[in-house]
Design a protein around this motif. Structure first.
Motif, PDB file in Angstrom:
ATOM      1  N   VAL A 146     -41.888 156.672  18.882  1.00  0.00           N
ATOM      2  CA  VAL A 146     -41.310 158.019  18.906  1.00  0.00           C
ATOM      3  C   VAL A 146     -40.264 158.071  17.787  1.00  0.00           C
ATOM      4  O   VAL A 146     -39.261 157.354  17.853  1.00  0.00           O
ATOM      5  CB  VAL A 146     -40.654 158.346  20.266  1.00  0.00           C
ATOM      6  CG1 VAL A 146     -39.983 159.721  20.223  1.00  0.00           C
ATOM      7  CG2 VAL A 146     -41.673 158.282  21.390  1.00  0.00           C
ATOM      8  N   PRO A 147     -40.436 158.892  16.766  1.00  0.00           N
ATOM      9  CA  PRO A 147     -39.571 158.832  15.590  1.00  0.00           C
ATOM     10  C   PRO A 147     -38.253 159.586  15.760  1.00  0.00           C
ATOM     11  O   PRO A 147     -37.896 160.436  14.939  1.00  0.00           O
ATOM     12  CB  PRO A 147     -40.442 159.453  14.497  1.00  0.00           C
ATOM     13  CG  PRO A 147     -41.284 160.450  15.231  1.00  0.00           C
ATOM     14  CD  PRO A 147     -41.570 159.827  16.572  1.00  0.00           C
ATOM     15  N   PHE A 148     -37.532 159.269  16.826  1.00  0.00           N
ATOM     16  CA  PHE A 148     -36.211 159.879  17.041  1.00  0.00           C
ATOM     17  C   PHE A 148     -35.196 158.773  17.235  1.00  0.00           C
ATOM     18  O   PHE A 148     -35.353 157.906  18.106  1.00  0.00           O
ATOM     19  CB  PHE A 148     -36.224 160.798  18.255  1.00  0.00           C
ATOM     20  CG  PHE A 148     -34.885 161.453  18.516  1.00  0.00           C
ATOM     21  CD1 PHE A 148     -34.362 162.365  17.616  1.00  0.00           C
ATOM     22  CD2 PHE A 148     -34.152 161.151  19.647  1.00  0.00           C
ATOM     23  CE1 PHE A 148     -33.122 162.961  17.845  1.00  0.00           C
ATOM     24  CE2 PHE A 148     -32.927 161.743  19.886  1.00  0.00           C
ATOM     25  CZ  PHE A 148     -32.402 162.650  18.983  1.00  0.00           C
ATOM     26  N   LEU A 149     -34.162 158.792  16.411  1.00  0.00           N
ATOM     27  CA  LEU A 149     -33.087 157.808  16.418  1.00  0.00           C
ATOM     28  C   LEU A 149     -31.833 158.447  16.996  1.00  0.00           C
ATOM     29  O   LEU A 149     -31.460 159.559  16.607  1.00  0.00           O
ATOM     30  CB  LEU A 149     -32.818 157.321  14.996  1.00  0.00           C
ATOM     31  CG  LEU A 149     -31.724 156.262  14.826  1.00  0.00           C
ATOM     32  CD1 LEU A 149     -32.218 154.913  15.326  1.00  0.00           C
ATOM     33  CD2 LEU A 149     -31.290 156.166  13.362  1.00  0.00           C
ATOM     34  N   LEU A 150     -31.164 157.753  17.912  1.00  0.00           N
ATOM     35  CA  LEU A 150     -29.963 158.267  18.579  1.00  0.00           C
ATOM     36  C   LEU A 150     -28.800 157.324  18.308  1.00  0.00           C
ATOM     37  O   LEU A 150     -28.917 156.114  18.499  1.00  0.00           O
ATOM     38  CB  LEU A 150     -30.219 158.367  20.082  1.00  0.00           C
ATOM     39  CG  LEU A 150     -29.099 158.924  20.956  1.00  0.00           C
ATOM     40  CD1 LEU A 150     -28.809 160.377  20.614  1.00  0.00           C
ATOM     41  CD2 LEU A 150     -29.466 158.790  22.437  1.00  0.00           C
ATOM     42  N   SER A 151     -27.675 157.876  17.884  1.00  0.00           N
ATOM     43  CA  SER A 151     -26.521 157.081  17.460  1.00  0.00           C
ATOM     44  C   SER A 151     -25.322 157.293  18.373  1.00  0.00           C
ATOM     45  O   SER A 151     -25.092 158.391  18.891  1.00  0.00           O
ATOM     46  CB  SER A 151     -26.133 157.466  16.026  1.00  0.00           C
ATOM     47  OG  SER A 151     -24.873 156.929  15.682  1.00  0.00           O
ATOM     48  N   THR A 152     -24.521 156.227  18.520  1.00  0.00           N
ATOM     49  CA  THR A 152     -23.253 156.358  19.236  1.00  0.00           C
ATOM     50  C   THR A 152     -22.257 157.217  18.476  1.00  0.00           C
ATOM     51  O   THR A 152     -21.230 157.605  19.033  1.00  0.00           O
ATOM     52  CB  THR A 152     -22.627 154.977  19.484  1.00  0.00           C
ATOM     53  OG1 THR A 152     -22.552 154.261  18.242  1.00  0.00           O
ATOM     54  CG2 THR A 152     -23.437 154.174  20.484  1.00  0.00           C
ATOM     55  N   ASN A 153     -22.528 157.520  17.212  1.00  0.00           N
ATOM     56  CA  ASN A 153     -21.675 158.449  16.457  1.00  0.00           C
ATOM     57  C   ASN A 153     -22.057 159.900  16.727  1.00  0.00           C
ATOM     58  O   ASN A 153     -21.671 160.800  15.967  1.00  0.00           O
ATOM     59  CB  ASN A 153     -21.749 158.156  14.958  1.00  0.00           C
ATOM     60  CG  ASN A 153     -20.812 157.035  14.565  1.00  0.00           C
ATOM     61  OD1 ASN A 153     -20.271 156.335  15.413  1.00  0.00           O
ATOM     62  ND2 ASN A 153     -20.618 156.846  13.277  1.00  0.00           N
ATOM     63  N   GLN A 154     -22.804 160.117  17.805  1.00  0.00           N
ATOM     64  CA  GLN A 154     -23.132 161.448  18.319  1.00  0.00           C
ATOM     65  C   GLN A 154     -23.982 162.265  17.342  1.00  0.00           C
ATOM     66  O   GLN A 154     -23.720 163.443  17.083  1.00  0.00           O
ATOM     67  CB  GLN A 154     -21.845 162.239  18.685  1.00  0.00           C
ATOM     68  CG  GLN A 154     -20.740 161.449  19.317  1.00  0.00           C
ATOM     69  CD  GLN A 154     -21.146 160.679  20.577  1.00  0.00           C
ATOM     70  OE1 GLN A 154     -22.262 160.750  21.029  1.00  0.00           O
ATOM     71  NE2 GLN A 154     -20.220 159.925  21.137  1.00  0.00           N
ATOM     72  N   TYR A 155     -25.017 161.636  16.821  1.00  0.00           N
ATOM     73  CA  TYR A 155     -26.011 162.357  16.036  1.00  0.00           C
ATOM     74  C   TYR A 155     -27.370 161.718  16.293  1.00  0.00           C
ATOM     75  O   TYR A 155     -27.488 160.619  16.849  1.00  0.00           O
ATOM     76  CB  TYR A 155     -25.693 162.345  14.536  1.00  0.00           C
ATOM     77  CG  TYR A 155     -25.875 161.001  13.870  1.00  0.00           C
ATOM     78  CD1 TYR A 155     -27.146 160.568  13.460  1.00  0.00           C
ATOM     79  CD2 TYR A 155     -24.798 160.161  13.648  1.00  0.00           C
ATOM     80  CE1 TYR A 155     -27.319 159.321  12.876  1.00  0.00           C
ATOM     81  CE2 TYR A 155     -24.967 158.918  13.060  1.00  0.00           C
ATOM     82  CZ  TYR A 155     -26.229 158.507  12.671  1.00  0.00           C
ATOM     83  OH  TYR A 155     -26.411 157.278  12.092  1.00  0.00           O
ATOM     84  N   GLY A 156     -28.408 162.419  15.890  1.00  0.00           N
ATOM     85  CA  GLY A 156     -29.757 161.893  15.951  1.00  0.00           C
ATOM     86  C   GLY A 156     -30.531 162.298  14.720  1.00  0.00           C
ATOM     87  O   GLY A 156     -30.178 163.267  14.031  1.00  0.00           O
TER      88      GLY A 156
END
Length: 963
Positions: free
Chosen positions: A202-212
Motif C-alpha cells: 500500500v503506497p502510503f507512508l505515515l510520519s510521526t511529524n504528522q504528515y503522509g
C-alpha cells in the motif's frame, strides 16, 4: 465519501493536471532567462523548466486539494507518455479549498494555504513542505537524470520513476502495507511494495511529524532505502576450509546424515522461484535432503549490514557461533526475515546455515544491504517500475489520525462493517461436507461458546469445476437449506471465492468468449496441484464487463442462496504460485494497460466488482469482503485483509504484530490473521504428548492476541481449529480461548464504537504506539505491542513457556492493569505477569472502556446495561456509537452517539445528550460506572465496586465520581 455506493475510476483532477502541463489558464507570474516559467491556475501552479543548468527539464504542477493536501506531479518536459488511469482517488472527492496565496521571492515560489506551505526552489524545482508556523515537515531531494528512465512493456511506454525525500532526525515512518520482517519503523529500511502471498503493498507512508505521502503509482515499487540488494557473492566468501571465493554447500540424506550426496562451492544462494529449482545438484532428492552452508563472510564496508533471507522448510542461521534464527515455513510458501550484522571492513564472520527443505520444491535465498552512507541516512525514497512521472499527494494533519483522515478524503471512507463481523469467526482448511460444517455450528451452540460467523473455505465445488462457484451436490446436497439452518442458529456464512477459473470449468467458455480472462497461463499449459492437475487462469477485474460477469456468477450461485460474506483468496493475483516476478507480470494482461504499470492494483479492482455488484443487487445489506491482498483505496469497498498463509510458529505470530499495525497505519483499518497460523508442521498432525501441549499453548496465546484485532478469526490447516478440537474442556488452553472469545463479546460496545468513529472521524482501531505517543522515542520502534483503540495497550506473549514478558508503558500517560486495576507510571519497562491463560493488558489513565452484557452472538440482545470503566489520572472522552447494524442507513444519518467526558480535576463524569436516532434504538438504559484511580485499583478480574449507576433516557447527566 461514497455516493450511492458507486465509484467511477476517473480522477477528475487529471484534467486539471493536463491543463497545468499544456499551457497557461491565467497569465504567467514570472519569466526570466535562467528561470522557470510559472503559471497560476484556479487551484494551483505549474512551473516549466527548460535548458537550466540547475534543474532537469521538467514540468512541475502543484494542485491544492484542501488546505492540508497538495498534489505534486513532475514529468519530463514535453513528455508524450500517457498518464496512468486513476483507480485510487475517488471521483466523489469534493474540494474544500479555502483561500490560498501565491508568493514569490528571489529564490522561491510559495503556495500557501491556511495550514500548509509548499515552497518551490526556483533554481531546482525542489518542493519543501512547511507547517503553518513555517517549520519544515518534508523536502524533496532534487530530481536528476535518474528520476525519469524511459522504459516499455507490452507496448506500453512509460518511465521508471524515482523520487528521494529528506526526512528529519528522530522521525518515525510507518504504513506501506503489510510486511513479514517484524519491522515497525521503516526509517532506514527497504520495503518492497508488491502483492504476494503474505505481503501487501500500500503506497502510503505515515510520519510521526504528522504528515503522509500517498505515492500515486500502481506498479511494483521499492520504498525507503531503495539501493539494490546485493547478492551473497558481493561479500568476499571463504569456504569451511578457508578457500576464498565461496561457501561450502553439503547435501546429505536427512535420514542418514552420514550419507553425503553432494558437496560443492556455492557463491550465491538464490533459489527463489520455480525456475531456480533446476540449479540444485542433479544427484540430490531435495525432499530428503539436509543442506549445510558453511564458511565465512567478509565485507568491504564498515557499519550495520542487513542480511535478507527468503526461505521455506526449516532454517537455522548461526553467525560467529551464535544462533540468530530458527524458522520454518511449508515448502511451497516462502517466508522472509532479516538479520542485522555490524561488520568492519576486512573482518571475517563465520556463518553456518542448516536447511531442511521439507519438500520437493523449496526456496532459499540470501541477499544483503551495505551500510547506509552518511549522505543518505536522512533519505526516504520511492522507486517505481512504471509511471507517467513523479506523482504523489502530500497530506498534513494535527496528528496521525488527521493525516489518515486526509488519506481517506482522497481514497474513500471505510464503510462500517456489519455488526456481526465484530464477533468471533471460525474457519478451517476446510469443511469438506455440509455435515461437517453444520456439526461444528451445533457444537458451538451446545457448548455456549459465543460465535457469529462460520467460513466455508475453497473446494466446495466439483474437483474440475474451479471457477463455477457451484456446490458439489455429493458433499453439499442442500446448500440453501444448510445456510437457512445456519441463519436460524444465528450464524453468518462467509465463503471462498477465487478469481481463478479452470479450463475444464463449466463457466470457462463464457468467460473466454467474452474476453474476460488472462489467457497466457492457459497457453503456457501450467497445471495446478488439484487431483490430476488442471490448467487455469484468472479473470480480469480491470475489465468492467468481466467484473460484472464475475458478480453475476457469484450472485446466482451463492448470494441468492443466502451467503453473507466474501472471502477473496489469491487476490494478488496468484495465478500460479512461485513464478518469478517477470513471469507473474507476463501471465497478467489487464484491459486497462500493461501489467508493469498496474500490477499492484488487481486486488483493488477485484474487490470493487463484488462491492459494487452487491450494493446494486441488494442496497440494504452491508457488504463484507475479506481479501488476501489489498491496495490503496480498497477500504472504500468494505474490504478487510488477512495476512495470508503464515506458519503456525511463534516467530510468525510475533511478526504479525508489526505487519498488522503497519497495515492499519496505512489508512486501511480492517485487518486480521489466521489465529493459530495457517501452515502446520507435520509433528502436530499426530503429536506426541509434548508436541500436543506445545500446540495448545501456541493456540492459546494466538487467540489471546487475536481477540484485540479489528476482526477476530481462527483458521488453518489440519489439525482442526475449533477451540474444542484444540483442547478439552477444563484444559487451560481451552479456558483461555473461551475467556477471550467471551471478553471479545463483552467489549462489543467499545469495538463497534471504534468502527463507527473510523467511518465518521477516520479513526484507527489498530494503533502503533507512535500514533498516540509520537514524541516518545522509545515507543517508535516497538514491534510487539499495540493499542486497540485509544484505551487498551495489548502486549501479546510470543515466546513458548513464558509466564511473564517485558513490555514498555509509553511515557505521557499512566497505566492500569486491566485485570487487577494496579496502577503503573508511564515511561518505564515492566516485567509483566503473563500466566498461561492471560496476556498482559493495560488501560490508559484518562480513558474509558464500555463493557456490555455477555451474549452468544452479536444481536442476541441490545446493550441495555453497560458497565463504563473510567480510568482516572487525566481527562478522558469516549463516544458510544450505535446503529441498525446490518444496513446502510447510517450513511443517511440514522445512527446515534453518546459522548462521555471525564474531568479529572473535579472527578466528574459528563454523559452528553444523545445525538441522532435510528430504528430500534434503546430509549432507556443503565450505565454502571466503575471508577478506577491509583488509590482505588479495580479490575475486571477483581470483585469490583460500581461507583454510580445512571438510568439514561437520552438527556445529559453529570455524575460526581469522587469527592
Amino acid at each position: 465519501m461514497i455516493i450511492f455506493g458507486r465509484l467511477l475510476t476517473i480522477d477528475l483532477r487529471l484534467s486539471l493536471v493536463a491543463v497545468l502541463f499544456v499551457g497557461a489558464v491565467m497569465p504567467t507570474m514570472a519569466f526570466q532567462s535562467g528561470q522557470p516559467t510559472i503559471t497560476r491556475h484556479e487551484s494551483g501552479i505549474s512551473l516549466a523548466y527548460q535548458g537550466m543548468a540547475t534543474a532537469v527539464d521538467q514540468e512541475l504542477a502543484l494542485d491544492v486539494i484542501t488546505d492540508r493536501i497538495i498534489h505534486v506531479v513532475a514529468r519530463p518536459l514535453g513528455s508524450t507518455v500517457r498518464p496512468s488511469a486513476s483507480l485510487v482517488i475517488v471521483d466523489s472527492l469534493h474540494r474544500t479549498v479555502g483561500p490560498w496565496q501565491l508568493e514569490e521571492t528571489a529564490e522561491h515560489v510559495l503556495l500557501k494555504t491556511t495550514a500548509l506551505t509548499a515552497q518551490v526552489t526556483k533554481a531546482t524545482g525542489v518542493v519543501t513542505f512547511l507547517d503553518k508556523q513555517g517549520q519544515p515537515l518534508l523536502a524533496e531531494r532534487q530530481r536528476d537524470a535518474t528520476t525519469f528512465a524511459e522504459a516499455a512493456y507490452d507496448g506500453d511506454a512509460f518511465y521508471r520513476v524515482r523520487q528521494h525525500f529528506t526526512v528529519s532526525d528522530g522521525e518515525g515512518l510507518y504504513g506501506l502495507g503489510q510486511h513479514q520482517n517484524g519491522v515497525m519503523n521503516y526509517r532506514g529500511r527497504q520495503v518492497t511494495l508488491l502483492q504476494y502471498n503474505t505481503m501487501i503493498g500500500v503506497p502510503f507512508l505515515l510520519s510521526t511529524n504528522q504528515y503522509g505521502i500517498l505515492w500515486h503509482n500502481y506498479s511494483i515499487t521499492k520504498a525507503g532505502d531503495i539501493r539494490p540488494l546485493l547478492p551473497l557473492s558481493a561479500f568476499r566468501l571463504y569456504s569451511k576450509e578457508g578457500q576464498p571465493g565461496w561457501l561450502t554447500a553439503t547435501y546429505r540424506d536427512k535420514d542418514h546424515p552420514g550419507t553425503v550426496w553432494a558437496s560443492r562451492p556455492e557463491s550465491d544462494i538464490a533459489y527463489l522461484y520455480l525456475d531456480d529449482q533446476s540449479r540444485f545438484p542433479d544427484s540430490v532428492d531435495l525432499a530428503r535432503s539436509q543442506v549445510t552452508y558453511e564458511g565465512e563472510l567478509e565485507s568491504p564496508y564498515s557499519g550495520l549490514h542487513r542480511l535478507h533471507f527468503n526461505y521455506s522448510g526449516y532454517v537455522k542461521v548461526w553467525i560467529d557461533g551464535q544462533l540468530q534464527e530458527d524458522r520454518w515455513r511449508e515448502s511451497w510458501n516462502a517466508g522472509s526475515f532479516e538479520i542485522p550484522l555490524d561488520m568492519q571492513a576486512g573482518e571475517r564472520h563465520a556463518i553456518r546455515l542448516e536447511w531442511l527443505p521439507d519438500g520437493g520444491q523449496s526456496y532459499l535465498g540470501i541477499q544483503w544491504q551495505r551500510p547506509i552512507p552518511a549522505s543518505d541516512q536522512a533519505l526516504f525514497s520511492f522507486d517505481s517500475e512504471a509511471g507517467a512521472g513523479v506523482d504523489y499527494y502530500f497530506v498534513a494533519g494535527d496528528d496521525m489520525d488527521a493525516v489518515i483522515g486526509g488519506y481517506r478524503h482522497l481514497t474513500g471512507r471505510a464503510p462500517i462493517m456489519p455488526r456481526w463481523a465484530f464477533g468471533y469467526w471460525q474457519s478451517r482448511e476446510r469443511y469438506k461436507t455440509q455435515q461437517e460444517l453444520e456439526e461444528v455450528a451445533r457444537e458451538f451452540r451446545r457448548r455456549r461458546i459465543p460465535i457469529d460467523n462460520l467460513v466455508q473455505d475453497w473446494s466446495y465445488w466439483p474437483e474440475h469445476d474451479w471457477g463455477s462457484h457451484t456446490f458439489d451436490s455429493a458433499r453439499f446436497p442442500d446448500p440453501e437449506g444448510m445456510i437457512k439452518r445456519l441463519h436460524g442458529q444465528h450464524f453468518r456464512l462467509m465463503i471462498s471465492v477465487w478469481p481463478k477459473i479452470n479450463e475444464a470449468s463449466s463457466v470457462y467458455p463464457h468467460f473466454r468468449d467474452n474476453g474476460w480472462l488472462y489467457m497466457r497461463n492457459i497457453y503456457d499449459g501450467r497445471r495446478d496441484w488439484i487431483g490430476k492437475g488442471y490448467t487455469s487462469t484468472f479473470y480480469d477485474p480491470f475489465n468492467a464487463g468481466a467484473r460484472q460477469g464475475f458478480w453475476t456468477l457469484l450472485d446466482k450461485q451463492l448470494y441468492q442462496k443466502g451467503v453473507d460474506a466474501w472471502w477473496m483468496d489469491a487476490s494478488e493475483p496468484d495465478i500460479h504460485s512461485n513464478l518469478n516476478i517477470d513471469e507473474r507480470k507476463s501471465v497478467m494482461q489487464p484491459a486497462i494497460g500493461s501489467s508493469a504499470r498496474y500490477y499492484n492494483a488487481f486486488p483493488l479492482e477485484n474487490a470493487r466488482g463484488i462491492y459494487e455488484g452487491q450494493r446494486h443487487t441488494d442496497p440494504e445489506n452491508r457488504v463484507f469482503i475479506l481479501t488476501r491482498s489489498f491496495f490503496a483505496g480498497q477500504q472504500r469497498y468494505a474490504a478487510a485483509a488477512w495476512s495470508g498463509d503464515i506458519s503456525a510458529r511463534w516467530h510468525d505470530m510475533k511478526d504479525q504484530i508489526a505487519a498488522g499495525v503497519n497495515f492499519s497505519m496505512s489508512g486501511t483499518p480492517y485487518w486480521t490473521m489466521d489465529a493459530g497460523g495457517f501452515l502446520v508442521e507435520r509433528r502436530f498432525h499426530q503429536p506426541n504428548a509434548d508436541d500436543l501441549e506445545a500446540w495448545r499453548e501456541l493456540n492459546a496465546r494466538w487467540y489471546q492476541y487475536g481477540a484485540f484485532l479489528p476482526l477476530f478469526r481462527a483458521h488453518g490447516q489440519f489439525p482442526y481449529r475449533e477451540p474444542f478440537h484444540i483442547a478439552p474442556d477444563g484444559h487451560p488452553a481451552y479456558s483461555s480461548m473461551r475467556y477471550y472469545i467471551e471478553l471479545r463479546y463483552r467489549l462489543l460496545p467499545y469495538t463497534y464504537s471504534l468502527a463507527g468513529n473510523t467511518y465518521l472521524h477516520h479513526d484507527t482501531m489498530l494503533r502503533g504506539l507512535a500514533m498516540d505517543f509520537p514524541r516518545d522515542t522509545r515507543a517508535l520502534d516497538i514491534n510487539d505491542q499495540f493499542l486497540f483503540g485509544p484505551s487498551l495497550l495489548v502486549s501479546p506473549v510470543t515466546q513458548p513457556g513464558a509466564t511473564s514478558r517485558p513490555l514498555y508503558l509509553p511515557q505521557g500517560a499512566g497505566w492500569y492493569d486491566f485485570y487487577s486495576g494496579e496502577y503503573h507510571r508511564g515511561g518505564q519497562m515492566l516485567e509483566a505477569a503473563a500466566p498461561y491463560e492471560r496476556l498482559p493488558l493495560f488501560a490508559k489513565a484518562g480513558s474509558m472502556v464500555p463493557i456490555g452484557p455477555a451474549v452468544q452472538y452479536t444481536d442476541e440482545k441490545p446493550a441495555d446495561e453497560i458497565t463504563l470503566w473510567v480510568y482516572g489520572g487525566a481527562d478522558a472522552t469516549f463516544t458510544l456509537y450505535e446503529d441498525e447494524g446490518t444496513n446502510y442507513n447510517y450513511e443517511q444519518g440514522k445512527f446515534s452517539t453518546i459522548t462521555f467526558t471525564y474531568y479529572d480535576s473535579t472527578k466528574t463524569l459528563h454523559i452528553g445528550s444523545r445525538k441522532g436516532t435510528f430504528e430500534g434504538m434503546l430509549a432507556r438504559r443503565k450505565f454502571h460506572v466503575v471508577y478506577v484511580h491509583p488509590d482505588a485499583p479495580q479490575g475486571v478480574a477483581t470483585t469490583f465496586r460500581i461507583t454510580k449507576t445512571a438510568t439514561y433516557t437520552g438527556k445529559e447527566e453529570r455524575i460526581i465520581l469522587s469527592k
